[in-house]
Design a protein around this motif. Structure first.
Motif, PDB file in Angstrom:
ATOM      1  N   MET A 104       0.818  -1.184   0.000  1.00 28.61           N
ATOM      2  CA  MET A 104       0.000   0.000   0.000  1.00 28.61           C
ATOM      3  C   MET A 104       0.870   1.260   0.000  1.00 28.61           C
ATOM      4  N   MET A 105       1.982   1.211   0.729  1.00 28.68           N
ATOM      5  CA  MET A 105       2.863   2.378   0.840  1.00 28.68           C
ATOM      6  C   MET A 105       3.445   2.780  -0.508  1.00 28.68           C
ATOM      7  N   SER A 106       3.640   1.829  -1.396  1.00 27.40           N
ATOM      8  CA  SER A 106       4.294   2.131  -2.670  1.00 27.40           C
ATOM      9  C   SER A 106       3.350   2.709  -3.718  1.00 27.40           C
ATOM     10  N   LEU A 107       2.060   2.718  -3.442  1.00 30.97           N
ATOM     11  CA  LEU A 107       1.096   3.263  -4.399  1.00 30.97           C
ATOM     12  C   LEU A 107       1.092   4.782  -4.353  1.00 30.97           C
ATOM     13  N   GLY A 108       0.789   5.395  -5.465  1.00 29.68           N
ATOM     14  CA  GLY A 108       0.630   6.846  -5.498  1.00 29.68           C
ATOM     15  C   GLY A 108      -0.534   7.278  -4.621  1.00 29.68           C
ATOM     16  N   TYR A 109      -0.512   8.517  -4.203  1.00 28.75           N
ATOM     17  CA  TYR A 109      -1.532   9.019  -3.277  1.00 28.75           C
ATOM     18  C   TYR A 109      -2.947   8.835  -3.831  1.00 28.75           C
ATOM     19  N   GLU A 110      -3.161   9.157  -5.086  1.00 27.33           N
ATOM     20  CA  GLU A 110      -4.505   9.031  -5.673  1.00 27.33           C
ATOM     21  C   GLU A 110      -4.969   7.579  -5.660  1.00 27.33           C
ATOM     22  N   LEU A 111      -4.079   6.658  -5.963  1.00 31.69           N
ATOM     23  CA  LEU A 111      -4.425   5.244  -5.945  1.00 31.69           C
ATOM     24  C   LEU A 111      -4.657   4.758  -4.516  1.00 31.69           C
ATOM     25  N   GLN A 112      -3.894   5.289  -3.566  1.00 27.74           N
ATOM     26  CA  GLN A 112      -4.132   4.952  -2.163  1.00 27.74           C
ATOM     27  C   GLN A 112      -5.549   5.369  -1.769  1.00 27.74           C
ATOM     28  N   LYS A 113      -5.932   6.590  -2.162  1.00 24.60           N
ATOM     29  CA  LYS A 113      -7.276   7.072  -1.831  1.00 24.60           C
ATOM     30  C   LYS A 113      -8.355   6.192  -2.458  1.00 24.60           C
ATOM     31  N   LYS A 114      -8.143   5.800  -3.699  1.00 26.13           N
ATOM     32  CA  LYS A 114      -9.131   4.967  -4.397  1.00 26.13           C
ATOM     33  C   LYS A 114      -9.199   3.556  -3.827  1.00 26.13           C
ATOM     34  N   SER A 115      -8.092   3.074  -3.272  1.00 27.73           N
ATOM     35  CA  SER A 115      -8.018   1.698  -2.775  1.00 27.73           C
ATOM     36  C   SER A 115      -8.652   1.523  -1.397  1.00 27.73           C
ATOM     37  N   LEU A 116      -8.878   2.607  -0.717  1.00 22.78           N
ATOM     38  CA  LEU A 116      -9.383   2.536   0.658  1.00 22.78           C
ATOM     39  C   LEU A 116     -10.810   3.053   0.732  1.00 22.78           C
ATOM     40  N   PRO A 117     -11.567   2.570   1.711  1.00 24.85           N
ATOM     41  CA  PRO A 117     -12.930   3.080   1.887  1.00 24.85           C
ATOM     42  C   PRO A 117     -12.915   4.586   2.174  1.00 24.85           C
ATOM     43  N   SER A 118     -13.954   5.255   1.792  1.00 20.77           N
ATOM     44  CA  SER A 118     -14.014   6.714   1.929  1.00 20.77           C
ATOM     45  C   SER A 118     -14.019   7.186   3.384  1.00 20.77           C
ATOM     46  N   TYR A 119     -14.386   6.322   4.306  1.00 22.96           N
ATOM     47  CA  TYR A 119     -14.478   6.736   5.711  1.00 22.96           C
ATOM     48  C   TYR A 119     -13.132   6.673   6.446  1.00 22.96           C
ATOM     49  N   VAL A 120     -12.075   6.150   5.821  1.00 20.50           N
ATOM     50  CA  VAL A 120     -10.779   6.079   6.501  1.00 20.50           C
ATOM     51  C   VAL A 120      -9.929   7.292   6.166  1.00 20.50           C
ATOM     52  N   ILE A 121      -9.010   7.588   7.038  1.00 20.61           N
ATOM     53  CA  ILE A 121      -8.012   8.627   6.792  1.00 20.61           C
ATOM     54  C   ILE A 121      -6.838   7.939   6.114  1.00 20.61           C
ATOM     55  N   VAL A 122      -6.605   8.298   4.865  1.00 23.20           N
ATOM     56  CA  VAL A 122      -5.625   7.603   4.023  1.00 23.20           C
ATOM     57  C   VAL A 122      -4.266   7.521   4.698  1.00 23.20           C
ATOM     58  N   ALA A 123      -3.745   8.631   5.158  1.00 19.71           N
ATOM     59  CA  ALA A 123      -2.410   8.646   5.757  1.00 19.71           C
ATOM     60  C   ALA A 123      -2.336   7.705   6.958  1.00 19.71           C
ATOM     61  N   ASP A 124      -3.336   7.753   7.829  1.00 18.59           N
ATOM     62  CA  ASP A 124      -3.340   6.875   9.001  1.00 18.59           C
ATOM     63  C   ASP A 124      -3.325   5.408   8.598  1.00 18.59           C
ATOM     64  N   GLU A 125      -4.130   5.070   7.628  1.00 14.10           N
ATOM     65  CA  GLU A 125      -4.252   3.674   7.197  1.00 14.10           C
ATOM     66  C   GLU A 125      -2.962   3.173   6.551  1.00 14.10           C
ATOM     67  N   VAL A 126      -2.370   3.974   5.685  1.00 19.26           N
ATOM     68  CA  VAL A 126      -1.151   3.573   4.988  1.00 19.26           C
ATOM     69  C   VAL A 126       0.010   3.422   5.971  1.00 19.26           C
ATOM     70  N   ILE A 127       0.174   4.391   6.858  1.00 18.74           N
ATOM     71  CA  ILE A 127       1.260   4.330   7.845  1.00 18.74           C
ATOM     72  C   ILE A 127       1.044   3.166   8.798  1.00 18.74           C
ATOM     73  N   SER A 128      -0.167   2.965   9.240  1.00 21.41           N
ATOM     74  CA  SER A 128      -0.477   1.856  10.143  1.00 21.41           C
ATOM     75  C   SER A 128      -0.173   0.513   9.484  1.00 21.41           C
ATOM     76  N   ASP A 129      -0.542   0.372   8.224  1.00 20.88           N
ATOM     77  CA  ASP A 129      -0.278  -0.856   7.488  1.00 20.88           C
ATOM     78  C   ASP A 129       1.227  -1.124   7.410  1.00 20.88           C
ATOM     79  N   PHE A 130       1.999  -0.092   7.101  1.00 19.43           N
ATOM     80  CA  PHE A 130       3.453  -0.245   7.015  1.00 19.43           C
ATOM     81  C   PHE A 130       4.045  -0.592   8.383  1.00 19.43           C
ATOM     82  N   GLU A 131       3.617   0.113   9.421  1.00 26.11           N
ATOM     83  CA  GLU A 131       4.166  -0.149  10.747  1.00 26.11           C
ATOM     84  C   GLU A 131       3.819  -1.557  11.224  1.00 26.11           C
ATOM     85  N   ASN A 132       2.609  -2.025  10.919  1.00 21.60           N
ATOM     86  CA  ASN A 132       2.239  -3.394  11.288  1.00 21.60           C
ATOM     87  C   ASN A 132       3.114  -4.403  10.557  1.00 21.60           C
TER      88      ASN A 132
END
Length: 95
Positions: free
Chosen positions: A1-29
């Motif tokens: 997820m971290m390697s995707l462009g920002y627009e693709l990150q936004k499209k890949s995640l549900p609209s109710y999540v905060i993109v930055a939080d989700e991407v960083i959390s995924d990487f840290e996990n």
């Protein structure tokens, strides 16, 4: 997820999540698995170094930039580093 462009990150995640939080959390996990991966000699020292460099850059961005502007040049550099790291891991895959 971290390697995707920002627009693709936004499209890949549900609209109710905060993109930055989700991407960083995924990487840290994922990063939490490093001790097991190292103990089982699943990746090379070169790849361990790439992951550590990516982790350090991510932490630098979190400390110095925060997540308010998750689409700036520094965060885009993190994405590029993540992409390169992923490609190298796939190339050398023992997982």
């Amino acid at each position: 997820m971290m390697s995707l462009g920002y627009e693709l990150q936004k499209k890949s995640l549900p609209s109710y999540v905060i993109v930055a939080d989700e991407v960083i959390s995924d990487f840290e996990n994922s990063f939490l698995l490093m001790p097991q991966i190292v103990d089982n000699e699943m990746i090379s020292f070169k790849n361990i170094a790439l992951i550590l460099e990516l982790y350090n850059k991510t932490q630098w961005c979190l400390r110095n930039l925060g997540m308010d502007d998750f689409d700036n040049d520094e965060w885009n550099l993190v994405r590029e580093m993540a992409k390169n790291t992923s490609e190298q891991l796939m190339k050398d895959s023992r997982l």
